[in-house]
Each structure stands twice: as structure tokens, then as C-alpha cells.
Design an enzyme around this catalytic site. Structure first.
Site, mmCIF file in Angstrom:
data_model
loop_
_atom_site.group_PDB
_atom_site.id
_atom_site.type_symbol
_atom_site.label_atom_id
_atom_site.label_comp_id
_atom_site.label_asym_id
_atom_site.label_seq_id
_atom_site.Cartn_x
_atom_site.Cartn_y
_atom_site.Cartn_z
ATOM 1 N N SER A 48 20.072 38.576 0.802
ATOM 2 C CA SER A 48 18.872 38.210 1.551
ATOM 3 C C SER A 48 17.718 39.081 1.078
ATOM 4 C CB SER A 48 19.093 38.435 3.051
ATOM 5 O OG SER A 48 17.882 38.348 3.780
ATOM 6 N N TYR A 82 21.477 43.669 10.250
ATOM 7 C CA TYR A 82 21.504 42.557 9.304
ATOM 8 C C TYR A 82 21.016 43.014 7.933
ATOM 9 C CZ TYR A 82 20.431 38.093 7.092
ATOM 10 O OH TYR A 82 20.382 37.036 6.207
#
Length: 252
Positions: free
Chosen positions: A142, A156
Site C-alpha cells: 500500500s 495498517y
């Protein structure tokens, strides 16, 4: 360029995994698809075979947090397709809470799914590729991996940074050994999926179709790393790496 005809995708029942499966099927590739929601996998399989009757699609139930099952399912799917040319480690989780606010359970689940389960998938894929002396490992990270991020994104971002480092370490070993096994790390930006429906007004959000096209193009090029879509995420990535942390927190 090597054409990878037998492709395994985890987390394939929805979102980016489903989108990649549809895109690869349109290119005539045989697919090994796994996820927890087998009803959606079976429906996807029927759609793909109806649209592309010349391909093979094998589906298996998989909870990536059941690590032994990861190895068992990958081996079974390899048998189903007669080998695997590419594995896309895509399954992941986006939940999280600010550190120290009593939701260690949510942050632990995110860390386990995004890193430990990804490690299991990489181990299972590389076991197959080493035996074959060929293959392409794709790890979906990501743009959040670029820097530490505040609030609900902290765990995250950390888990995705770990995944990026994991893929880079595997790539380093393959380069050192002059192995034909390729390793690609994808850093998607904001791409609309069912999981991001609540963030529809997020700046720089890309449609699912555009995002998936960019991801599949990057995968097919087999470069070491790609920020996708390239615009605006290549320049954003450059800035994220260099901006003072106090400015990064204002845009996250």
C-alpha cells in the site's frame, strides 16, 4: 517477456482480487482463486468460464490466518493447474484504531492478517517456485507503507511497511542467487472497492476499473516495485518520503 499463464490470487472473492481475476481471465490466463467466501468464488468462477470458455478456473476456500491451510491450499491449487507461474498475495484487512485506545484486538487482527498471513503466503508460494526454479511472486502492499501514519492507520501502515520489506528481502535473495524467480511489490493508492465505500469522498480516489488496470499492467511488467496508478501516486510517494512528519499527518 515471460507469459505467466497459471496465476493464483488470494482474497479473490471481492475488491481488487476479484478485479485482477477478471482482468487476467480476459487475457486468457488459467486461474487459481481462493478466499473465505466460497459462494462468491463459485459465482465468479461461473462468470469467468462463461465469458472466457477456453480458460481453467479452480477455486478453494482459504482463511489466510490458518497458516497450515495456506500451504495446503496453495499445493492443491498447484496440482489443479499443473503448476503455478505467478502468485498474487492480495488478501488483507483495513481495520484499526489509534494505539492505546483499548482496541488492541482490532490492531492485532490487522497486523496478523496483513503481515503474518502474508508471510505464510510468501513462504507457500516460494516453496513452490523454488521447486520449479521459476515463478513470479507479487505482494500487494500500500502507499501507506511509505511513512508511519496516525490514528486508525497506524497499525495498517506498519503492517504494509513490513510486507514491503518482506518482499524486498525475498527479491534481494533472488537477485543475489541470480534466480529466475521474479518478485514485484505493488503500492496501490486510494482505489475504490466495497471496503472503501465509506471513504468515497477521499481525495485522489481512483475507480476500481482504473486501479485494477494499473495493477495488472504493473504485474505484467514484472518490475521490482510499482506505485499504482502512477498518477498521482508516483509524485505523492516522492513527497511522502521527504515531507516532515507533521505535514504527512495533515494529509493522511
Amino acid at each position: 517477456m515471460t507469459v505467466r499463464r497459471k496465476i493464483l490470487v488470494t482474497g479473490a472473492s471481492s475488491g481488487l482480487g476479484e478485479g485482477m481475476a477478471r482482468a487476467f481471465a480476459a487475457r486468457g490466463r488459467d486461474l487459481a482463486l481462493c478466499a473465505r467466501r466460497t459462494d462468491r468464488l463459485e459465482a465468479l468462477r461461473e462468470d469467468l468460464l462463461a465469458a472466457h470458455p477456453g480458460i481453467t478456473v479452480s477455486v478453494r476456500s482459504l482463511d489466510v490466518n490458518d497458516h497450515q491451510q495456506v500451504f495446503d491450499v496453495f499445493r492443491a491449487l498447484r496440482t489443479d493447474l499443473g503448476g503455478l507461474d505467478r502468485v498474487v498475495v492480495n488478501a488483507g484487512l483495513g481495520k484499526g484504531r489509534p494505539i492505546g485506545t483499548g482496541r488492541f484486538d482490532a490492531n492485532l487482527q490487522t497486523a496478523q492478517t496483513n503481515f503474518t498471513a502474508a508471510l505464510a503466503q510468501c513462504e507457500a508460494a516460494m516453496e513452490i517456485f523454488r521447486a520449479q526454479r521459476a515463478g513470479h511472486l507479487v505482494v500487494v502492499s500500500s502507499m501507506s507503507a511509505m511513512r508511519g501514519l496516525p490514528r486508525s492507520l497506524t497499525t495498517y501502515a506498519a503492517s504494509k511497511a513490513g510486507v514491503s520489506a518482506l518482499a524486498e528481502g525475498i527479491r534481494a535473495e533472488m537477485l543475489q542467487a541470480r534466480s529466475p524467480i521474479a518478485v514485484t511489490t505493488l503500492h496501490p493508492g486510494y482505489i475504490a472497492t466495497d471496503l472503501s465505500a465509506g471513504a468515497a469522498k477521499t481525495p485522489m480516489m481512483t475507480s476500481t476499473e482504473k486501479g485494477v488496470r494499473a495493477m495488472v499492467r504493473a504485474i505484467e511488467r514484472e518490475g521490482a516495485e510499482a506505485k499504482v496508478p502512477a498518477w498521482p501516486w508516483v509524485p505523492v510517494g516522492f513527497l511522502l518520503r521527504r515531507l516532515p512528519l507533521r505535514l504527512v499527518t495533515k494529509v493522511s
